[in-house]
Design a protein around this motif. Sequence first.
Motif, short mmCIF file in Angstrom:
data_model
loop_
_atom_site.label_atom_id
_atom_site.label_comp_id
_atom_site.label_asym_id
_atom_site.label_seq_id
_atom_site.Cartn_x
_atom_site.Cartn_y
_atom_site.Cartn_z
N GLY A 447 47.50 -38.60 -46.87
CA GLY A 447 46.30 -37.79 -46.67
C GLY A 447 46.22 -36.58 -47.57
N PRO A 448 45.81 -36.79 -48.82
CA PRO A 448 45.64 -35.63 -49.71
C PRO A 448 44.38 -34.83 -49.34
CG PRO A 448 45.05 -37.66 -50.86
CD PRO A 448 45.55 -38.07 -49.50
N GLY A 449 44.36 -33.57 -49.71
CA GLY A 449 43.20 -32.71 -49.44
C GLY A 449 42.92 -32.60 -47.96
N THR A 450 41.62 -32.68 -47.60
CA THR A 450 41.26 -32.58 -46.19
C THR A 450 41.63 -33.85 -45.42
OG1 THR A 450 39.06 -33.21 -46.92
CG2 THR A 450 39.39 -30.90 -46.34
N PHE A 479 51.15 -35.85 -49.10
CA PHE A 479 50.05 -34.90 -49.21
C PHE A 479 49.88 -34.51 -50.68
CE2 PHE A 479 48.52 -30.49 -49.52
CZ PHE A 479 47.29 -30.65 -48.90
N GLY A 480 48.63 -34.30 -51.08
CA GLY A 480 48.36 -33.87 -52.45
C GLY A 480 47.25 -32.85 -52.49
N CYS A 481 47.32 -31.97 -53.45
CA CYS A 481 46.23 -31.01 -53.67
C CYS A 481 46.30 -30.55 -55.11
CB CYS A 481 46.34 -29.84 -52.69
SG CYS A 481 47.81 -28.86 -52.91
N ARG A 482 45.44 -29.60 -55.47
CA ARG A 482 45.40 -29.19 -56.87
C ARG A 482 46.63 -28.38 -57.27
NH1 ARG A 482 39.14 -27.40 -57.90
NH2 ARG A 482 38.21 -29.47 -57.51
N LYS A 483 46.82 -27.25 -56.54
CA LYS A 483 47.91 -26.35 -56.93
C LYS A 483 48.62 -25.84 -55.69
CE LYS A 483 45.76 -24.77 -61.12
NZ LYS A 483 45.18 -23.74 -61.90
N PHE A 509 51.12 -32.23 -56.55
CA PHE A 509 50.22 -31.15 -57.01
C PHE A 509 49.62 -31.59 -58.33
CE2 PHE A 509 53.57 -29.09 -54.45
CZ PHE A 509 52.76 -28.68 -53.41
N SER A 510 48.34 -31.90 -58.31
CA SER A 510 47.74 -32.56 -59.47
C SER A 510 47.56 -31.64 -60.67
CB SER A 510 46.40 -33.19 -59.08
OG SER A 510 45.53 -32.20 -58.57
N ARG A 511 47.41 -30.34 -60.41
CA ARG A 511 47.09 -29.45 -61.55
C ARG A 511 48.15 -28.38 -61.81
NH1 ARG A 511 40.46 -28.90 -60.91
NH2 ARG A 511 40.18 -31.03 -60.13
N ASP A 512 49.34 -28.60 -61.32
CA ASP A 512 50.41 -27.63 -61.59
C ASP A 512 51.18 -27.94 -62.86
OD1 ASP A 512 50.07 -25.69 -59.72
OD2 ASP A 512 51.45 -26.54 -58.24
N HIS A 515 50.08 -33.07 -66.87
CA HIS A 515 49.56 -34.39 -66.50
C HIS A 515 49.29 -34.44 -65.00
CE1 HIS A 515 53.85 -34.52 -65.77
NE2 HIS A 515 53.61 -35.47 -64.89
N LYS A 516 48.39 -35.33 -64.59
CA LYS A 516 48.04 -35.46 -63.17
C LYS A 516 49.17 -36.11 -62.37
CE LYS A 516 43.54 -34.29 -63.22
NZ LYS A 516 42.95 -33.21 -62.47
N VAL A 517 49.43 -35.54 -61.23
CA VAL A 517 50.33 -36.20 -60.29
C VAL A 517 49.57 -36.40 -58.99
CG1 VAL A 517 52.49 -36.07 -59.00
CG2 VAL A 517 52.37 -35.12 -61.31
N TYR A 518 49.42 -37.65 -58.59
CA TYR A 518 48.68 -37.99 -57.37
C TYR A 518 49.60 -38.65 -56.34
CZ TYR A 518 44.18 -37.44 -59.87
OH TYR A 518 43.10 -36.96 -60.55
N VAL A 519 49.15 -38.68 -55.10
CA VAL A 519 49.95 -39.34 -54.06
C VAL A 519 50.23 -40.80 -54.42
CG1 VAL A 519 49.36 -37.86 -52.09
CG2 VAL A 519 47.85 -39.75 -52.70
N SER A 520 49.27 -41.42 -55.09
CA SER A 520 49.46 -42.82 -55.46
C SER A 520 50.64 -42.98 -56.43
CB SER A 520 48.18 -43.41 -56.07
OG SER A 520 47.60 -42.47 -56.95
N HIS A 521 50.80 -41.99 -57.32
CA HIS A 521 51.94 -42.05 -58.26
C HIS A 521 53.26 -41.92 -57.51
CE1 HIS A 521 48.77 -40.13 -61.08
NE2 HIS A 521 48.72 -41.46 -61.16
N LYS A 548 36.53 -43.00 -52.55
CA LYS A 548 36.20 -43.52 -53.87
C LYS A 548 37.43 -43.78 -54.72
CE LYS A 548 32.05 -42.85 -56.45
NZ LYS A 548 30.97 -41.88 -56.55
N GLY A 549 38.11 -42.71 -55.10
CA GLY A 549 39.27 -42.91 -55.96
C GLY A 549 40.52 -43.16 -55.17
N MET A 550 40.87 -42.18 -54.35
CA MET A 550 42.17 -42.16 -53.69
C MET A 550 42.45 -43.42 -52.87
SD MET A 550 43.97 -41.43 -50.71
CE MET A 550 42.77 -40.75 -49.59
N ALA A 551 41.58 -43.70 -51.90
CA ALA A 551 41.89 -44.78 -50.95
C ALA A 551 42.08 -46.12 -51.65
CB ALA A 551 40.81 -44.87 -49.88
N SER A 552 41.25 -46.40 -52.65
CA SER A 552 41.39 -47.72 -53.27
C SER A 552 42.62 -47.75 -54.20
CB SER A 552 40.12 -48.13 -54.01
OG SER A 552 39.83 -47.22 -55.02
N ASP A 553 42.93 -46.62 -54.86
CA ASP A 553 44.16 -46.57 -55.67
C ASP A 553 45.39 -46.78 -54.79
OD1 ASP A 553 42.60 -46.06 -57.82
OD2 ASP A 553 43.26 -43.99 -58.15
N VAL A 554 45.39 -46.09 -53.65
CA VAL A 554 46.54 -46.18 -52.76
C VAL A 554 46.70 -47.61 -52.25
CG1 VAL A 554 47.36 -45.51 -50.46
CG2 VAL A 554 46.61 -43.75 -52.06
#
Length: 592
Positions: A447-450, A479-483, A509-512, A515-521, A548-554
């Motif tokens: 559950g990234p973000g909200t 969990f994932g968020c920007r910073k 943390f995708s923007r710390d 490169h992007k780091v997402y929960v899917s990674h 849109k992005g997250m759920a289908s990537d996961v």
Amino acid sequence: IQPTAMSLQTSSDNSFIKKLQSSGRSLVVFYGSQTGTAEEFAGRLAKEGVRYRMKGMVADPEECDMEELVNLKSIPNSLAVFCLATYGEGDPTDNAMEFYEWLQNGDADLTGLNYAMFGLGNKTYEHYNEVAIYVDKRLEDLGATRVFDLGLGDDDANIEDDFITWKDKFWPAVCEHFGIESTGEDISMRQYRLQEFDEIPERVFYGEMARLHSLKNQRPPYDAKNPYLSKIKVNRELHKTGDRSCMHIEFDIEGSKMRYDAGDHLAVYPVNNSELVEKIGKLCGKDLNTVFTLINTDEESSKKHPFPCPCTYRTALTHYLDITQNPRTHVLKELSEYCSDPVEKEKLKLMSSTKPEGKALYQKWIIEDNRNIVHILEDMPSCQPALDHLLVEYTTPTGRLNKGVATTWLKLKVPKDGEEPPTVPIFIRKSQFRLPTKPQTPIIMIGPGTGLAPFRGFIQERNNSKEEGKPVGDTILYFGCRKRAEDFIYEEELLEYEKNGLLKLHLAFSRDQAHKVYVSHLLEKEGDEVWKVIGDNNGHLYICGDAKGMASDVRNVILKIIQEKGQMTEQQAQAYLKKMETQKRMSADVWS
Ligand code: 2AM
């Protein structure tokens, strides 16, 4: 007994065939609607029928004896149209549930039934329009005749466009099927008659959803029609820096007898911005204190008023209408009638047509420029609509929740020391999103973000079990968020749960970094741990957040893990995940 709006709005007679017969109609349009769009589309189709010598009627499947579909053929040249929305995990709307189950489980002979179907869905969800697709096919299998191809609307793009494009081809197909010619008449689409009061009547609504005074004289059980006025105990900002906002609000439901289980949704009835409301009154030249009622001219209709009436114009604009949405094309068509300037008139007419340049202009001027009704009236000064007309066209029957409206309004609801806390009308929507019954069962929550929201409740529940001395299985959160320093919400408490050994945390943390780091990674790297939970130990997996992005990537990553670690083919992995879904071991609560 005091009469209520609800009792006025429901009829005890469930025979739609009788209603059709007694009023000389042959077209019935059923809707499966949650927020009102499908109901609105159904209303438009039913009204247009007159143009093709098919007098129509809108019907709520929940209030009809749907088994009568078997006998609709007794009315010559009759047609049943369905506007059905798909929700959540491919579910029908609440009001279409019983009909859906009847179709699934029964084997009625529908030979001779003429039908057509328009589905409302959202492409970002995995179960795009599944309800309409299923019902369309099932009706055919049961012997019914499809008069025109299934239409599918995508709310992620432009569902209004999908609908009018489908409708433009639907009517000629109906005419051809029944051998009828269009009357060519441009019929009045107005369905409600206005009555204004000189003196204030005894019964006036002030924002109640059904029962008069229900907000003052609160009485359980509370639901969508009878919301509970909940005190707000806490209202604070969760983001630490940055200009985005995420609110933490605590609602007090003690003594309300409402049941809330972790994972359920809490619905709020927001109130429209008063400045916007006053502007509409000015632009239409109307005293907003005037009490009025709108009465359905169709006496057969189960819906006597579009919203609780009588009320003042101010109440209607404040509580019963979504005045911030982008108006649909039929509203623009109605507005064009009120323009004295021919240029403005033509522009509105063009936008409401199905011509390519009209559609393009609608997309640009209404959708992209994000104009609501106030913007339009301000930008087209010659347009002076009758306010009551506008209200009818603008109705959103069950109150579509507009994010901007709700958050802006809730921001102001901050409790202050020494003052009565602010209150907000709420109700609870049950969810399929549930913890496993046994706390030992391991779980993975993504559950990234909200998307974190329901999991905070899950974690609290599991922590309770732990404190009661029960054995608690692996509790793993992605969990994932920007910073980290900006939007890592509930950081302190999550870290505390991690420290005391309850929670295993994976943070993206995708923007710390560059490169992007997402929960899917992160999930990709943790294949063994994931498989241990969902493969070896019969655990549960939850996804919550952006569809849109997250759920289908996961989902794709999970499929890959099942394939690799479970040594399955792609097909077997798909089937495995499907089975997890039917066993309620895999659930998603996603939105776009
Ligand atoms: P971004 O905004 O930096 O692209 C919560 O919204 C977090 O989810 C953000 O850090 C956001 O990253 C990230 N996010 C965006 N798209 C995602 C995806 N397809 N899968 C997982 N996380 C994603």
